[in-house]
Design an enzyme around this catalytic site. Structure first.
Site, mmCIF file in Angstrom:
data_model
loop_
_atom_site.group_PDB
_atom_site.id
_atom_site.type_symbol
_atom_site.label_atom_id
_atom_site.label_comp_id
_atom_site.label_asym_id
_atom_site.label_seq_id
_atom_site.Cartn_x
_atom_site.Cartn_y
_atom_site.Cartn_z
ATOM 1 N N GLY A 140 -22.408 2.642 65.074
ATOM 2 C CA GLY A 140 -21.740 1.814 64.131
ATOM 3 C C GLY A 140 -20.109 2.017 64.769
ATOM 4 O O GLY A 140 -19.365 0.581 64.170
ATOM 5 N N GLU A 172 -16.435 6.810 60.564
ATOM 6 C CA GLU A 172 -17.413 6.095 60.151
ATOM 7 C C GLU A 172 -17.152 4.581 60.047
ATOM 8 O O GLU A 172 -16.244 4.475 59.816
ATOM 9 C CB GLU A 172 -17.936 6.656 59.012
ATOM 10 C CG GLU A 172 -18.820 7.742 59.278
ATOM 11 C CD GLU A 172 -20.219 6.984 59.475
ATOM 12 O OE1 GLU A 172 -20.194 5.855 60.117
ATOM 13 O OE2 GLU A 172 -21.288 8.105 59.332
ATOM 14 N N ASP A 173 -18.685 3.909 60.402
ATOM 15 C CA ASP A 173 -18.733 2.562 60.112
ATOM 16 C C ASP A 173 -18.090 2.553 58.681
ATOM 17 O O ASP A 173 -17.434 1.491 58.215
ATOM 18 C CB ASP A 173 -19.246 1.804 60.632
ATOM 19 C CG ASP A 173 -20.999 2.275 60.592
ATOM 20 O OD1 ASP A 173 -20.714 3.109 59.748
ATOM 21 O OD2 ASP A 173 -21.775 1.591 60.563
ATOM 22 N N ASP A 187 -22.323 6.253 53.357
ATOM 23 C CA ASP A 187 -23.314 4.331 52.125
ATOM 24 C C ASP A 187 -23.702 6.418 51.318
ATOM 25 O O ASP A 187 -23.367 6.780 50.119
ATOM 26 C CB ASP A 187 -24.876 4.569 52.908
ATOM 27 C CG ASP A 187 -25.826 4.106 52.261
ATOM 28 O OD1 ASP A 187 -25.422 3.909 51.223
ATOM 29 O OD2 ASP A 187 -27.173 3.799 52.516
ATOM 30 N N THR A 188 -24.841 6.823 51.954
ATOM 31 C CA THR A 188 -25.480 8.135 51.125
ATOM 32 C C THR A 188 -24.074 9.266 51.596
ATOM 33 O O THR A 188 -24.305 10.720 50.318
ATOM 34 C CB THR A 188 -26.295 9.194 51.071
ATOM 35 O OG1 THR A 188 -26.925 9.363 52.696
ATOM 36 C CG2 THR A 188 -27.768 7.773 50.586
ATOM 37 N N GLY A 189 -23.858 9.455 52.555
ATOM 38 C CA GLY A 189 -22.929 10.608 52.986
ATOM 39 C C GLY A 189 -23.134 11.513 53.986
ATOM 40 O O GLY A 189 -23.116 12.809 53.748
ATOM 41 N N THR A 243 -24.650 11.829 56.525
ATOM 42 C CA THR A 243 -24.805 11.793 57.820
ATOM 43 C C THR A 243 -22.729 12.326 58.125
ATOM 44 O O THR A 243 -22.544 13.397 58.744
ATOM 45 C CB THR A 243 -24.004 10.250 58.881
ATOM 46 O OG1 THR A 243 -25.666 10.153 57.661
ATOM 47 C CG2 THR A 243 -24.006 10.592 59.972
ATOM 48 N N LYS A 267 -19.906 2.684 49.871
ATOM 49 C CA LYS A 267 -20.530 2.732 49.248
ATOM 50 C C LYS A 267 -20.053 4.001 47.902
ATOM 51 O O LYS A 267 -21.531 4.584 47.663
ATOM 52 C CB LYS A 267 -21.898 1.840 49.469
ATOM 53 C CG LYS A 267 -21.855 0.780 50.415
ATOM 54 C CD LYS A 267 -23.797 0.818 50.905
ATOM 55 C CE LYS A 267 -23.978 -0.428 51.544
ATOM 56 N NZ LYS A 267 -25.919 -0.820 52.065
ATOM 57 N N PHE A 300 -26.590 -4.617 51.696
ATOM 58 C CA PHE A 300 -26.718 -3.992 52.909
ATOM 59 C C PHE A 300 -26.237 -5.022 53.646
ATOM 60 O O PHE A 300 -26.539 -6.186 53.887
ATOM 61 C CB PHE A 300 -28.701 -3.866 53.545
ATOM 62 C CG PHE A 300 -28.492 -2.976 54.913
ATOM 63 C CD1 PHE A 300 -28.507 -1.813 55.135
ATOM 64 C CD2 PHE A 300 -28.741 -3.782 56.088
ATOM 65 C CE1 PHE A 300 -28.361 -1.501 56.215
ATOM 66 C CE2 PHE A 300 -27.998 -3.652 57.379
ATOM 67 C CZ PHE A 300 -28.292 -2.069 57.506
ATOM 68 N N ASP A 332 -25.135 -2.795 61.709
ATOM 69 C CA ASP A 332 -26.519 -3.166 62.411
ATOM 70 C C ASP A 332 -27.341 -3.060 61.782
ATOM 71 O O ASP A 332 -26.743 -2.803 60.827
ATOM 72 C CB ASP A 332 -26.983 -2.687 63.639
ATOM 73 C CG ASP A 332 -27.646 -1.402 63.448
ATOM 74 O OD1 ASP A 332 -26.534 -0.749 62.765
ATOM 75 O OD2 ASP A 332 -28.894 -1.289 63.527
ATOM 76 N N ARG A 375 -24.156 -6.547 65.753
ATOM 77 C CA ARG A 375 -22.870 -5.728 65.765
ATOM 78 C C ARG A 375 -22.304 -6.845 66.055
ATOM 79 O O ARG A 375 -20.292 -6.296 65.741
ATOM 80 C CB ARG A 375 -22.818 -4.530 66.051
ATOM 81 C CG ARG A 375 -24.295 -3.542 66.363
ATOM 82 C CD ARG A 375 -24.106 -2.464 67.314
ATOM 83 N NE ARG A 375 -25.246 -1.443 66.872
ATOM 84 C CZ ARG A 375 -25.209 -0.315 65.918
ATOM 85 N NH1 ARG A 375 -24.520 -0.515 64.798
ATOM 86 N NH2 ARG A 375 -26.544 0.468 66.140
HETATM 87 P P1 IMP Z 1 -25.134 7.930 54.860
HETATM 88 O O1 IMP Z 1 -25.484 8.797 55.948
HETATM 89 O O2 IMP Z 1 -26.107 7.102 53.875
HETATM 90 O O3 IMP Z 1 -23.889 7.551 54.628
HETATM 91 O O4 IMP Z 1 -25.193 6.449 56.058
HETATM 92 C C1 IMP Z 1 -24.331 6.358 56.719
HETATM 93 C C2 IMP Z 1 -24.879 5.624 58.206
HETATM 94 O O5 IMP Z 1 -26.110 4.139 57.903
HETATM 95 C C3 IMP Z 1 -23.307 5.273 58.847
HETATM 96 O O6 IMP Z 1 -22.716 5.139 59.300
HETATM 97 C C4 IMP Z 1 -24.576 3.260 59.614
HETATM 98 O O7 IMP Z 1 -24.558 3.320 60.716
HETATM 99 C C5 IMP Z 1 -25.795 3.248 58.295
HETATM 100 N N1 IMP Z 1 -25.576 2.280 57.316
HETATM 101 C C6 IMP Z 1 -25.463 2.722 55.581
HETATM 102 N N2 IMP Z 1 -25.274 1.192 54.829
HETATM 103 C C7 IMP Z 1 -25.513 0.456 55.804
HETATM 104 C C8 IMP Z 1 -25.190 -1.052 55.681
HETATM 105 O O8 IMP Z 1 -25.191 -1.346 54.591
HETATM 106 N N3 IMP Z 1 -25.493 -1.624 57.018
HETATM 107 C C9 IMP Z 1 -25.410 -0.842 58.248
HETATM 108 N N4 IMP Z 1 -24.940 0.275 58.805
HETATM 109 C C10 IMP Z 1 -25.353 0.980 57.594
HETATM 110 MG MG MG Z 2 -26.334 2.675 61.851
#
Ligand code: IMP
Ligand code: MG
Length: 174
Positions: A44, A98-99, A102-104, A106, A130, A151, A158, A164
């Protein structure tokens, strides 16, 4: 690929360009006199990294790290390393890019994984965030835009590997 996906523009190219340049200028100032290893989180972040590094006026090297944590529009919670760095980051200033956060989960996983390699410093830049969805333990140092839990696609982000290549960011209407 989803048939008849409805999505509405959220940030256009001009707005993205301006914000990325602001972040690049801030990073340049914060690391003045230092060099930097920019680590893009695949896939991303590839477009954000490409634009961001061109807005940073420092000696910069670029690395990528691959993780997979998503299937469709829902987080699976489990993070998996799919591609590792090609360089040692011991004693280096590292900026993890990072792109979207979301939850964090990753970013938490990556920070732990990279910290054990002994960087001089480790900071995080994310194009989008977010805040309502955050469950992570670490903080984000540079944020492009904060958005709601909806989303989004485009500018590297993506939906099941598509969209993308949209030059702007759009919100998906379910
Ligand atoms: P996390 O681990 O929940 O913070 O998710 C992070 C990863 O989820 C990002 O690197 C994105 O690849 C993917 N992601 C989270 N939200 C979105 C979204 O709204 N659109 C596309 N990809 C997302
Ligand atoms: Mg992704």
């Amino acid at each position: 690929m989803t048939k008849e996906l409805k999505y509405v523009p959220l940030f256009d190219q001009a707005k993205i360009k301006k914000r990325v340049e602001e972040l690049g200028a801030k990073i340049t100032k914060d690391y003045a006199g230092e060099s930097l290893v920019v680590i893009g989180v695949l896939k991303g972040a590839f477009i954000f990294v490409a634009d961001l590094v061109r807005s940073i006026d420092l000696p910069v090297s670029v690395e990528f790290i691959g993780v997979s944590s998503y299937s469709g529009t829902k987080s699976t919670g489990a993070v998996r390393l799919t591609y590792d760095l090609t360089a040692d980051i011991k004693g280096k200033n590292v900026l993890l890019v990072e792109d979207i956060i979301d939850t964090g989960h990753t970013i938490d996983y990556l920070i732990e994984a990279l910290n054990v390699r002994g960087p001089k410093s480790l900071k995080v830049a994310s194009f989008l965030s977010k805040p309502e969805a955050h469950q992570m333990h670490h903080s984000i140092d540079y944020i492009g835009f904060e958005i709601s839990k909806e989303f989004v696609i485009g500018y590297g982000l993506d939906l099941d590997q598509y969209y993308r290549n949209l030059a702007y960011v759009a919100q998906v209407k379910q």
